[in-house]
Design an enzyme around this catalytic site. Sequence first.
Site, PDB file in Angstrom:
ATOM      1  N   GLU A  60       6.927  -7.094  -3.138  1.00 56.38           N
ATOM      2  CA  GLU A  60       6.910  -8.322  -3.940  1.00 56.38           C
ATOM      3  C   GLU A  60       6.379  -7.949  -5.323  1.00 56.38           C
ATOM      4  OE1 GLU A  60       3.996 -11.341  -2.816  1.00 56.38           O
ATOM      5  OE2 GLU A  60       5.227 -12.934  -3.677  1.00 56.38           O
ATOM      6  N   LYS A 133      11.794 -17.256  -2.970  1.00 56.35           N
ATOM      7  CA  LYS A 133      10.654 -17.537  -2.078  1.00 56.35           C
ATOM      8  C   LYS A 133      10.584 -19.024  -1.753  1.00 56.35           C
ATOM      9  CE  LYS A 133       5.684 -16.475  -1.948  1.00 56.35           C
ATOM     10  NZ  LYS A 133       4.635 -15.743  -2.685  1.00 56.35           N
ATOM     11  N   CYS A 174       6.490 -12.709   1.152  1.00 57.61           N
ATOM     12  CA  CYS A 174       5.045 -12.875   1.288  1.00 57.61           C
ATOM     13  C   CYS A 174       4.645 -14.112   2.094  1.00 57.61           C
ATOM     14  CB  CYS A 174       4.390 -12.829  -0.084  1.00 57.61           C
ATOM     15  SG  CYS A 174       2.659 -12.344   0.037  1.00 57.61           S
TER      16      CYS A 174
END
Length: 296
Positions: A60, A133, A174
């Site tokens: 990331e 994301k 994440c």
Amino acid sequence: MASLTSSTSCHSLTMPKVAQFKIGLCQLSVTPDKTTNLSRARNSIEIAAKQGASLVVLPEMWNCPYSEDYFAKLAEDFNDEDGSPSYFMLSEVASCLGITIVGGSMPELKDGRLYNTCCVFGPDGKLKAKHRKLHMFDANIPGDILYKESDTFTAGDNPTIVETDMGRIGIGICHDIRFPELAMLYRTRGANLICYPGAFNMSTGKMLWELEQRARQLYVASCSPSRDSVGSYTIWGHSTLVGPFGEVIATSGHEETIVIAEIDYSALQCRREGLPLENQRRGDIYQFVDIEEQRP
Ligand SMILES: O=C(O)CCC(=O)C(=O)O
């Protein structure tokens, strides 16, 4: 080479062209200088490929420090060839080396909004998928962490499953890892592997990073920046490959490194046949219903 079949009656599994291959997880040290980050990433991808990896995963925010001070400054509009050196480097190196790249995440600028975005490139250098994301990391834990990702980024709206030569891959970034529903969706749609570029921190990393991966029950690859990366946030590191029985196949410490490990989808086939969770699950009793809707 072993091929993949399944006895499950869930969404049928596609046969990956290759069922046994090496994956490379490039745990990179990130600086405020994008040119340095690009050349480090390229170098690391080339080493991973030289060591036999046909699928390479980046962290990331590998091209930009994990810090609000840099996201907007270093963001790229992927449609702008001159303004998107990171995107085009990944495409070029994927085609040069003939490998698949799960390109970690980068700050993406689109129509005035910023997204935390992962681009997946095939061995022909073409973009195969783009995952924005889904879950923003907004945390206020007194004495530990105060961070509001949604002040800077807009959340994406779509889960991402991508067909590659290296199997069907689900993508999460994440904080997306904390939501087992997303992994369950990928699993029931026949994903062989989930890739999570991530940058957990020192406290949540120690407690949960590995645990979340080991609980998913398919192949899971995570890739983090190294701890010495610049930014206001201390990164946990520990890029890892986990197998379908929850076993850690390979992992790293927190320093800059490349994890090379073997994936063998026959292990996944064995797990799916021996433990057919997709058939056993009782979706009829635990569908999520909004509490408001249940009120008379
Ligand atoms: O969920 C966590 O503990 C960390 C998440 C995170 O660092 C992120 O999403 O960037």
